[in-house]
Design a protein around this motif. Sequence first.
Motif, PDB file in Angstrom:
ATOM      1  N   GLY A 476       0.808  -1.209   0.000  1.00  0.00           N
ATOM      2  CA  GLY A 476       0.000   0.000   0.000  1.00  0.00           C
ATOM      3  C   GLY A 476       0.844   1.263   0.000  1.00  0.00           C
ATOM      4  O   GLY A 476       2.059   1.227   0.177  1.00  0.00           O
ATOM      5  N   SER A 477       0.184   2.408  -0.148  1.00  0.00           N
ATOM      6  CA  SER A 477       0.907   3.664  -0.373  1.00  0.00           C
ATOM      7  C   SER A 477       1.607   4.196   0.867  1.00  0.00           C
ATOM      8  O   SER A 477       2.665   4.809   0.768  1.00  0.00           O
ATOM      9  CB  SER A 477      -0.056   4.720  -0.918  1.00  0.00           C
ATOM     10  N   VAL A 478       1.031   3.984   2.068  1.00  0.00           N
ATOM     11  CA  VAL A 478       1.645   4.534   3.285  1.00  0.00           C
ATOM     12  C   VAL A 478       3.056   3.989   3.487  1.00  0.00           C
ATOM     13  O   VAL A 478       3.972   4.714   3.886  1.00  0.00           O
ATOM     14  CB  VAL A 478       0.768   4.237   4.519  1.00  0.00           C
ATOM     15  N   LYS A 479       3.247   2.702   3.202  1.00  0.00           N
ATOM     16  CA  LYS A 479       4.540   2.059   3.457  1.00  0.00           C
ATOM     17  C   LYS A 479       5.484   2.152   2.260  1.00  0.00           C
ATOM     18  O   LYS A 479       6.631   1.689   2.339  1.00  0.00           O
ATOM     19  CB  LYS A 479       4.318   0.593   3.836  1.00  0.00           C
ATOM     20  N   THR A 480       5.020   2.741   1.177  1.00  0.00           N
ATOM     21  CA  THR A 480       5.862   2.862  -0.016  1.00  0.00           C
ATOM     22  C   THR A 480       6.903   3.963   0.179  1.00  0.00           C
ATOM     23  O   THR A 480       6.555   5.064   0.619  1.00  0.00           O
ATOM     24  CB  THR A 480       4.994   3.191  -1.242  1.00  0.00           C
ATOM     25  N   PRO A 481       8.171   3.696  -0.095  1.00  0.00           N
ATOM     26  CA  PRO A 481       9.196   4.729   0.071  1.00  0.00           C
ATOM     27  C   PRO A 481       8.866   5.972  -0.752  1.00  0.00           C
ATOM     28  O   PRO A 481       8.485   5.881  -1.922  1.00  0.00           O
ATOM     29  CB  PRO A 481      10.470   4.060  -0.432  1.00  0.00           C
ATOM     30  N   LYS A 482       9.013   7.130  -0.114  1.00  0.00           N
ATOM     31  CA  LYS A 482       8.845   8.386  -0.843  1.00  0.00           C
ATOM     32  C   LYS A 482      10.066   8.666  -1.713  1.00  0.00           C
ATOM     33  O   LYS A 482       9.975   9.403  -2.694  1.00  0.00           O
ATOM     34  CB  LYS A 482       8.639   9.535   0.152  1.00  0.00           C
TER      35      LYS A 482
END
Length: 509
Positions: A476-482
């Motif tokens: 999911g997006s929250v845990k995806t590296p920025k």
Amino acid sequence: MRLTDYLDKGTSLGPSAPCLTAAGESLSYGEVQQLSWRVARALARSGVRPGDKVAILSANDPMSFACVFGISRAGAVWCPVNPRNEAAENRELLDLFDCTCLLVQESFAPLVARIAGQLPKLATVVCLDGAFDGAIPFEDWLADVSAEPWQADPPDDTAMLVGTGGTTGRPKGVMLTGHNVETMTALTLMSYPFSPRPRYLALAPLTHAAGVLCFPVLTLGGEIVVMPAPDLGQFLALVGKHRITHTFLPPTLIYLLLDHPGLDSADLGSLRCLWYGAAPMSATRLEEAIDRIGPVLGQLFGQSEAPMMISTLSPADHFHADGSLARERFTSAGRPTPLTRVAIMAEDGTLLPYGERGEIVVRGPLVMPGYYRDPEATAEASKHGWHHTGDIGYLDEDNFLYVVDRAKDMIITGGFNVYSAEVEQALMTHPAVRDCAVIGLPHEKWGEQVTAVVQLHEGRTATEDELRATVKELLGSVKTPKAVHVWPDLPRSKVGKVLKTDVRARLTS
């Protein structure tokens, strides 16, 4: 049991059997036993009393490891020193341990020259394989010393003093007792496949996991083949030559082994157990290892304070009863061992139910009695009556333990907890990724920003967007590296662990 008891047990099964082997030459059990009596007598003649601390500073070497049993026979305490440490770190450890005697190889003479003057308690330095100023040559030290049986009684059960990493300040000395080592040995023999006279290949440093794994091998009269330096081509050759049954490699070396051009043609048919541990392993590469090396991978999870066997995942546990791969277990650390209680604890000391995340805590005879002369650190590590590992994890309903992060490595972004190990596992599923590290960096809006640094396989490419998409699909997006950075290599410790402190320093400098 004392450390000598493992050697004596193996000797009782056949004194002429090979015990320690390197470069095609072996010391038999009987020869190592006689050497241990001579070393013990020489230590006593040099003024080493029961309970004194004796350090060994050496590369992997049969003679050096044989001296461990002489230290034990003298009733003294073995202090393994990592030969890859810097001089200042070794000086600090030897001072912390109150070492009175140092057994050292000649190649470390310059290091000893730099620190000996700052160690007033160090009374005796013995050179194991040559001579240098300030050290007694090993043969001179043993001259006229009888090889008749002799041993002194220790004042307590302390068998080893092991230094913890000094990354957060002054290192600590973990006191391990004979009972701790006995428990670890029993759990090893319970948890993994063994038969009489196993043959164990020690590539990793004998000052670490590779050393204490020798003790269960000795109880069965097995042979320990010692590699002086890590060379994976030689490792593959020695497995076939000596019909090796057991060995230990940290995940980083397994990754390198999988990339080695000689792996698929090597004769690995004798292997019964290839232990892996000391750091999380990619589930993707673990499956590759099982496919190419064989159904012999066995995980162990522990730490210096509770050595090796907090939980285990045996080779058989990597499969279901029908023979299919138990992929859902590949990211676990196995099940807690029979003589060890493992629980998950909240910050207030409450024990958490299955599935909830908190600090992994441990009880039982595997756990150290404390840190040497450090009652405050001992009390901190044993709050609420449990040993605190510093790892965050959870137990599932089948009692499999999952280690999701070091407590200090947890990332809090936008109010959500993100565990770096989970993101690293996701990144490692990308076929171009060889290794990676995930950290949190300060961010004005999110508090911390999930940031990844990856090392790619030689000749492979991957864009930041590809790597981020891989994580987003799985987590999911929250845990995806920025942010994702590609580096040619990652900074590593002396035992191959990725140094996240160095990664963070490079990214913030």
